[in-house]
Motif scaffolding. Structure first.
Motif, PDB file in Angstrom:
ATOM      1  N   PRO A   1      -9.881  -2.751  -1.965  1.00  0.00           N
ATOM      2  CA  PRO A   1      -9.715  -2.911  -0.511  1.00  0.00           C
ATOM      3  C   PRO A   1      -8.245  -2.812  -0.113  1.00  0.00           C
ATOM      4  CG  PRO A   1     -10.063  -5.045  -1.552  1.00  0.00           C
ATOM      5  CD  PRO A   1     -10.233  -4.011  -2.631  1.00  0.00           C
ATOM      6  N   VAL A   2      -7.989  -2.167   1.003  1.00  0.00           N
ATOM      7  CA  VAL A   2      -6.644  -2.120   1.595  1.00  0.00           C
ATOM      8  C   VAL A   2      -6.683  -3.022   2.823  1.00  0.00           C
ATOM      9  CG1 VAL A   2      -4.876  -0.691   2.649  1.00  0.00           C
ATOM     10  CG2 VAL A   2      -6.216   0.188   0.741  1.00  0.00           C
ATOM     11  N   ILE A   3      -5.826  -4.040   2.834  1.00  0.00           N
ATOM     12  CA  ILE A   3      -5.876  -5.045   3.892  1.00  0.00           C
ATOM     13  C   ILE A   3      -4.517  -5.137   4.589  1.00  0.00           C
ATOM     14  CG2 ILE A   3      -7.676  -6.383   2.725  1.00  0.00           C
ATOM     15  CD1 ILE A   3      -5.516  -8.258   1.683  1.00  0.00           C
ATOM     16  N   SER A   4      -4.529  -5.696   5.756  1.00  0.00           N
ATOM     17  CA  SER A   4      -3.297  -5.973   6.496  1.00  0.00           C
ATOM     18  C   SER A   4      -3.055  -7.472   6.469  1.00  0.00           C
ATOM     19  CB  SER A   4      -3.411  -5.485   7.940  1.00  0.00           C
ATOM     20  OG  SER A   4      -3.554  -4.074   7.976  1.00  0.00           O
TER      21      SER A   4
ATOM     22  N   ASP B   1       0.845  -1.200   0.000  1.00  0.00           N
ATOM     23  CA  ASP B   1       0.000   0.000   0.000  1.00  0.00           C
ATOM     24  C   ASP B   1       0.879   1.248   0.000  1.00  0.00           C
ATOM     25  OD1 ASP B   1      -2.390   1.451   0.092  1.00  0.00           O
ATOM     26  OD2 ASP B   1      -2.135   1.764   2.250  1.00  0.00           O
ATOM     27  N   MET B   2       0.566   2.156  -0.905  1.00  0.00           N
ATOM     28  CA  MET B   2       1.315   3.408  -1.023  1.00  0.00           C
ATOM     29  C   MET B   2       0.453   4.423  -1.759  1.00  0.00           C
ATOM     30  SD  MET B   2       4.101   2.249  -3.939  1.00  0.00           S
ATOM     31  CE  MET B   2       4.709   0.923  -2.890  1.00  0.00           C
ATOM     32  N   PRO B   3       0.813   5.701  -1.688  1.00  0.00           N
ATOM     33  CA  PRO B   3       0.021   6.715  -2.390  1.00  0.00           C
ATOM     34  C   PRO B   3       0.076   6.539  -3.909  1.00  0.00           C
ATOM     35  CG  PRO B   3       1.478   7.721  -0.751  1.00  0.00           C
ATOM     36  CD  PRO B   3       1.901   6.293  -0.894  1.00  0.00           C
ATOM     37  N   PHE B   4      -0.906   7.096  -4.566  1.00  0.00           N
ATOM     38  CA  PHE B   4      -0.937   7.280  -6.026  1.00  0.00           C
ATOM     39  C   PHE B   4      -1.202   6.010  -6.821  1.00  0.00           C
ATOM     40  CE2 PHE B   4       2.634  10.351  -4.766  1.00  0.00           C
ATOM     41  CZ  PHE B   4       1.743  11.337  -4.385  1.00  0.00           C
ATOM     42  N   LEU B   5      -1.498   4.888  -6.171  1.00  0.00           N
ATOM     43  CA  LEU B   5      -1.662   3.643  -6.926  1.00  0.00           C
ATOM     44  C   LEU B   5      -2.893   3.680  -7.820  1.00  0.00           C
ATOM     45  CD1 LEU B   5      -0.746   0.927  -4.257  1.00  0.00           C
ATOM     46  CD2 LEU B   5       0.525   1.505  -6.340  1.00  0.00           C
ATOM     47  N   VAL B   6      -4.042   3.978  -7.229  1.00  0.00           N
ATOM     48  CA  VAL B   6      -5.287   3.886  -7.984  1.00  0.00           C
ATOM     49  C   VAL B   6      -5.333   4.913  -9.109  1.00  0.00           C
ATOM     50  CG1 VAL B   6      -7.795   4.105  -7.848  1.00  0.00           C
ATOM     51  CG2 VAL B   6      -6.556   2.914  -6.037  1.00  0.00           C
ATOM     52  N   ASP B   7      -4.992   6.179  -8.790  1.00  0.00           N
ATOM     53  CA  ASP B   7      -5.079   7.194  -9.834  1.00  0.00           C
ATOM     54  C   ASP B   7      -4.036   6.984 -10.923  1.00  0.00           C
ATOM     55  OD1 ASP B   7      -3.133   7.841  -8.033  1.00  0.00           O
ATOM     56  OD2 ASP B   7      -3.900   9.831  -7.543  1.00  0.00           O
ATOM     57  N   SER B   8      -2.867   6.425 -10.586  1.00  0.00           N
ATOM     58  CA  SER B   8      -1.843   6.175 -11.605  1.00  0.00           C
ATOM     59  C   SER B   8      -2.260   5.049 -12.540  1.00  0.00           C
ATOM     60  CB  SER B   8      -0.500   5.846 -10.942  1.00  0.00           C
ATOM     61  OG  SER B   8      -0.054   6.917 -10.133  1.00  0.00           O
ATOM     62  N   VAL B   9      -2.826   3.972 -11.966  1.00  0.00           N
ATOM     63  CA  VAL B   9      -3.315   2.865 -12.798  1.00  0.00           C
ATOM     64  C   VAL B   9      -4.482   3.339 -13.665  1.00  0.00           C
ATOM     65  CG1 VAL B   9      -4.499   0.640 -12.723  1.00  0.00           C
ATOM     66  CG2 VAL B   9      -2.507   1.038 -11.266  1.00  0.00           C
ATOM     67  N   ALA B  10      -5.400   4.088 -13.080  1.00  0.00           N
ATOM     68  CA  ALA B  10      -6.574   4.559 -13.829  1.00  0.00           C
ATOM     69  C   ALA B  10      -6.164   5.468 -14.976  1.00  0.00           C
ATOM     70  CB  ALA B  10      -7.524   5.293 -12.887  1.00  0.00           C
TER      71      ALA B  10
ATOM     72  N   VAL C   1      -5.223  -9.951   8.652  1.00  0.00           N
ATOM     73  CA  VAL C   1      -5.429  -9.594  10.055  1.00  0.00           C
ATOM     74  C   VAL C   1      -6.219  -8.303  10.153  1.00  0.00           C
ATOM     75  CG1 VAL C   1      -3.337 -10.786  10.794  1.00  0.00           C
ATOM     76  CG2 VAL C   1      -3.229  -8.384  10.154  1.00  0.00           C
ATOM     77  N   GLU C   2      -6.836  -8.106  11.286  1.00  0.00           N
ATOM     78  CA  GLU C   2      -7.615  -6.909  11.550  1.00  0.00           C
ATOM     79  C   GLU C   2      -6.805  -5.944  12.418  1.00  0.00           C
ATOM     80  OE1 GLU C   2     -10.324  -6.315  10.140  1.00  0.00           O
ATOM     81  OE2 GLU C   2     -11.208  -8.227   9.547  1.00  0.00           O
ATOM     82  N   ASN C   3      -7.379  -4.790  12.643  1.00  0.00           N
ATOM     83  CA  ASN C   3      -6.839  -3.792  13.560  1.00  0.00           C
ATOM     84  C   ASN C   3      -5.448  -3.301  13.177  1.00  0.00           C
ATOM     85  OD1 ASN C   3      -9.166  -4.115  15.191  1.00  0.00           O
ATOM     86  ND2 ASN C   3      -8.232  -5.923  16.174  1.00  0.00           N
ATOM     87  N   GLY C   4      -5.130  -3.309  11.873  1.00  0.00           N
ATOM     88  CA  GLY C   4      -3.897  -2.687  11.416  1.00  0.00           C
ATOM     89  C   GLY C   4      -2.644  -3.484  11.653  1.00  0.00           C
ATOM     90  N   GLY C   5      -2.728  -4.682  12.144  1.00  0.00           N
ATOM     91  CA  GLY C   5      -1.528  -5.479  12.322  1.00  0.00           C
ATOM     92  C   GLY C   5      -1.005  -5.993  11.002  1.00  0.00           C
ATOM     93  N   GLY C   6       0.281  -6.340  10.912  1.00  0.00           N
ATOM     94  CA  GLY C   6       0.870  -6.880   9.705  1.00  0.00           C
ATOM     95  C   GLY C   6       1.229  -5.804   8.691  1.00  0.00           C
ATOM     96  N   ILE C   7       1.419  -6.241   7.445  1.00  0.00           N
ATOM     97  CA  ILE C   7       1.822  -5.362   6.358  1.00  0.00           C
ATOM     98  C   ILE C   7       0.566  -4.904   5.612  1.00  0.00           C
ATOM     99  CG2 ILE C   7       3.152  -5.184   4.228  1.00  0.00           C
ATOM    100  CD1 ILE C   7       4.871  -7.512   5.297  1.00  0.00           C
TER     101      ILE C   7
END
Length: 782
Positions: free
Chosen positions: A118-121, A93-102, A134-140
């Motif tokens: 969806p952005v997942i951990s 996950d990083m900025p600019f992914l969706v708008d750059s692909v679109a 995982v939930e609650n922001g754990g992981g990558i």
């Protein structure tokens, strides 16, 4: 069952490897991002199959790289189907992914029908295998994208995937090096503070304020490169010290066809100027965040002796905040604006000062940065002088490196539309031998709309352009058809009459007419419809369009009030030897309230016998004859073919028609139709018979002499092939010789021709006249 219940049942039925690996949590994240309308109108099994397939694809990803696939879902291979091609991406996950692909998909002309992001951990092992969601922001944190696009040919999938991988790689480079680029900016600021002793305190303070402003969320840093300036003036670049999009030694920035190491000229041009900072556009379109040409921020480095030794070049994009902030608050711009306002010398509370401030406030932001103070002053004052005037104006700025030309075009707001923009684009491309790079429009509640064109050009290949001629071309293009008509009417009739005619008829012509005819044709039509509107009757115009065959022509018929019934006019035209191929009517509605419309009927005609139409010589006689038939002054019969065939006027045709009536009364066996055929088949003889009649009875002697006509008739009769035609023509010759006098040349008290035609005959000279013969007789035709 509802979709939520369906989803619960399907997730509960997942096998242990899937449920234990976080499939349920990811699928719920996926469904939460689905538009409600798509959930409601899509088969739940297909939705679930797509989400489960995305989870299966996301189970393995190489660390530090994006997983991407382009495919056409197939029920047997993927467990679900779609009418679209599907793109699935799993990335850090990083900025600019969706708008750059679109924007890459948009650049290729591919329409997005569905995008779920969806952005997942997650937790992965060292090989990139998915352990759990995982939930609650754990992981990558990972960005997962499911995109459905226009169906693509299978052979294009690999190429599309490669383009998207390059975009994702650019995004990764820019994001990964963002912090080093910002650190480099602050290091540059410290270096500038310490080494810019030769710059004035005001210049240094303004430059430092500008750099602070950039770092304060006003610039998205995408690349950095250092250029050195040697003692011999040679420009070198630090190929190994680049960051972001300029990390690769072969990266392009100033020109998209020349590498940085081979691009010294424009850098040298800047380094030789006194300004410590450079703001310009790159020739390279951004693949990250926004699909525009990237901005270049350059800052000079000064040596201990105060001389320039190099340039720090930052590549990126101004943020939206940079475009919404008032330029009066932006360092560098505020000083430029202040100097322009001071140079203008307007009273701060006056109208001109406020208007100039608004012009600079709303001026294209990139142009404010890149335009020199001198050029900006000239353009701003030029725009100010437009004020409320509804006229076309063009302001041109050439890039100092000749990579592009920036053109501001002002046109009356009510004239602006897409066809005009396209026409102006073509004119600019032709004028500067370039191609459109981009355009922007500003249409507010002002009299003028502003169009901003960027024309991409080739350095050293921009033609010399006369800007007055360019402006006039665009002005002519932007003018409405009615305005062109007004100018043409003024030229034809003078200003007073031309304006009066334009006021009455300028907006009267319908779209069907304007698309078909030029304003020059309309000027001629205005004269005729004005005459018809004021005098009644009909107007006529027989002409041959450019490119038409000799036997073809067009006839315009003008009538005020009601349109002409085709059943009334077609027999008249056919009697005159014309075949009507098509007819287009136009209703012309004058501006005056309650004024009757004038109809223009445009007929496409051909000669019935395929002979050439002598439009130039015989159109006036044709007009008079058809008008006479319309008024009832002349009969509509086959004799009227002699107008175009023999060049006779309608009263001259009446002479032959009257003699025919006499022959029929005298008992000739030939029908009128047969006599018409004989005369029309020998048009030269018919014309000579009329000339003999005129020469014999013209009291002024202005119609030639009878001897010449007699000689021509004698020669002509020898060439007649048909015996019946010969007899008929000789009977006409005999009747003219037998005529003693006629009222043909007499006029009414008003000066017009008499409404009837009479002639007195010596009955003893008339051939084949049955007995008893009178001494003389008078025949009257009306």
């Amino acid at each position: 069952m509802d979709f939520a219940t369906f989803l619960d049942h399907r997730l509960a039925a997942l096998s242990e490897p899937l449920s234990g690996g976080g499939a349920g949590r990811m699928i719920r994240h996926y469904m939460a991002g689905m538009p409600v309308v798509d959930v409601e109108r899509t088969d739940p099994e297909l939705l679930f199959g797509a989400a489960l397939g995305l989870f299966t694809f996301a189970r393995e990803r190489r660390p530090g790289a994006a997983s991407l696939r382009v495919f056409d879902p197939d029920l047997d291979r993927h467990g679900w189907v779609s009418s679209h091609t599907v793109i699935e991406i799993v990335n850090d996950d990083m900025p600019f992914l969706v708008d750059s692909v679109a924007m890459e998909l948009a650049r290729q002309g591919i329409t997005i029908h569905l995008l779920v992001h969806p952005v997942i951990s997650v937790r992965r092992d060292g090989a990139g295998l998915l352990g759990d969601v995982v939930e609650n922001g754990g992981g990558i944190r990972e960005s997962v994208m499911h995109i459905e696009v226009d169906r693509q040919l299978p052979e294009t999938h690999a190429g599309l995937a490669e383009h998207l991988r390059r975009v994702l790689a650019d995004v990764r480079l820019a994001v990964a090096d963002w912090r080093p680029m910002v650190d480099r900016l602050w290091a540059t600021v410290a270096e500038f503070e310490a080494g810019s002793a030769t710059i004035t305190a005001d210049e240094r303070a303004e430059t430092l304020a500008f750099l602070d402003w950039l770092a304060d969320n006003h610039f998205t840093f995408l690349g950095y490169r250092w250029f050195g300036l040697g003692a011999d003036g040679a420009v070198t670049d630090d190929a190994g010290g680049g960051l972001g999009l300029l990390a690769a030694p072969e990266a392009h920035v100033f020109d998209d066809t020349v590498t940085l190491a081979a691009m010294p000229l424009e850098l040298r041009a800047f380094l030789q100027r006194p300004d410590p900072a450079l703001v310009t556009k790159s020739a390279r379109h951004s693949t990250v965040h926004r699909p525009v040409r990237m901005d270049i921020i350059g800052l000079k480095r000064f040596g201990p002796d105060g001389k320039v030794v190099g340039l720090h070049a930052f590549l990126g994009l101004f943020t939206s905040a940079a475009y919404t902030d008032s330029p009066a608050q932006i360092p560098l711009l505020r000083r430029k604006i202040g100097r322009i306002e001071a140079r203008a010398g307007f009273s701060p509370s006056g109208h001109d000062a406020k208007a100039l401030a608004n012009i600079l406030e709303t001026y294209p932001r990139d142009e404010l940065f890149q335009t020199s103070e001198e050029a900006l002053f000239d353009i701003a004052i030029g725009i100010l002088h437009l004020q409320e005037r509804r006229r076309v104006a063009v302001f041109v700025r050439k890039d100092e490196f000749e990579r592009f030309v920036s053109c501001l075009v002002f046109v009356p707001r009510d004239r602006y539309d897409t066809p005009l923009r396209l026409a102006v684009t073509t004119i600019l491309e032709e004028s500067f031998a370039g191609t459109l790079d981009t355009f922007y429009t500003q249409v507010a509640d002002l009299p003028l709309a502003r169009l901003h064109f960027i024309i991409r050009t080739s350095p050293g290949a921009i033609p010399r352009v006369d800007f007055q001629v360019l402006e006039q071309r665009i002005a002519d293009t932007s003018r409405t058809w009615a305005e062109h008509l007004q100018s043409a009417l003024i030229q034809a009739h003078g200003e007073a009459d031309g304006l009066a005619l334009a006021q009455c008829w300028g907006a009267a012509f319908p779209t069907s007419y304007r698309e078909r005819y030029s304003v020059l044709a309309a000027v001629s039509d205005v004269d005729r419809i004005s005459a018809v509107a004021s005098g009644g009757g009909i107007g006529l115009n027989l002409y041959r369009p450019v490119g038409a065959s000799l036997h073809q022509g067009r006839l315009k018929l003008y009538r005020a009030g009601n349109p002409v019934a085709l059943s009334a006019v077609l027999p008249m035209l056919e009697a005159m030897g014309l075949v009507v191929i098509a007819e287009v009517p136009h209703e012309i509605q004058p501006a005056a309230a309650g004024a009757a419309a004038v109809w223009i009927h445009d007929f496409e005609v051909e000669s019935a016998d395929g002979a050439a139409l002598d439009v130039a010589e015989r159109r006036d006689a044709f007009h008079d004859a058809l008008a006479a038939v319309w008024r009832g002054d002349a009969e509509s019969d086959g004799f009227n073919r002699l107008v175009l065939a023999a060049g006779l006027g309608w009263r001259e045709v009446m002479v032959l028609r009257a003699y025919t009536k006499y022959l029929r009364q005298a008992g000739t066996t030939y029908s009128q139709a047969y006599i018409e055929q004989a005369l029309c088949g020998n048009p030269t003889m018919a014309r000579t018979l009329v000339h003999l009649f005129l020469a014999a009875f013209d009291p002024k002697g202005a119609s030639g002499n009878t001897l010449d006509a007699e000689i021509q008739l004698k020669i002509g009769l020898e060439a007649v092939v048909s015996a019946d035609d010969d007899r008929i023509l000789r009977r006409f010759l005999n009747l003219i010789r037998s005529t003693l006098r006629t009222n043909y040349f007499q006029t009414t008290p008003e000066g017009g021709a008499k409404p009837y035609f009479s002639f007195k005959l010596d009955s003893r000279m008339v051939d084949d006249l049955p007995a008893p013969r009178p001494l003389v007789e008078v025949f009257v035709y009306s």
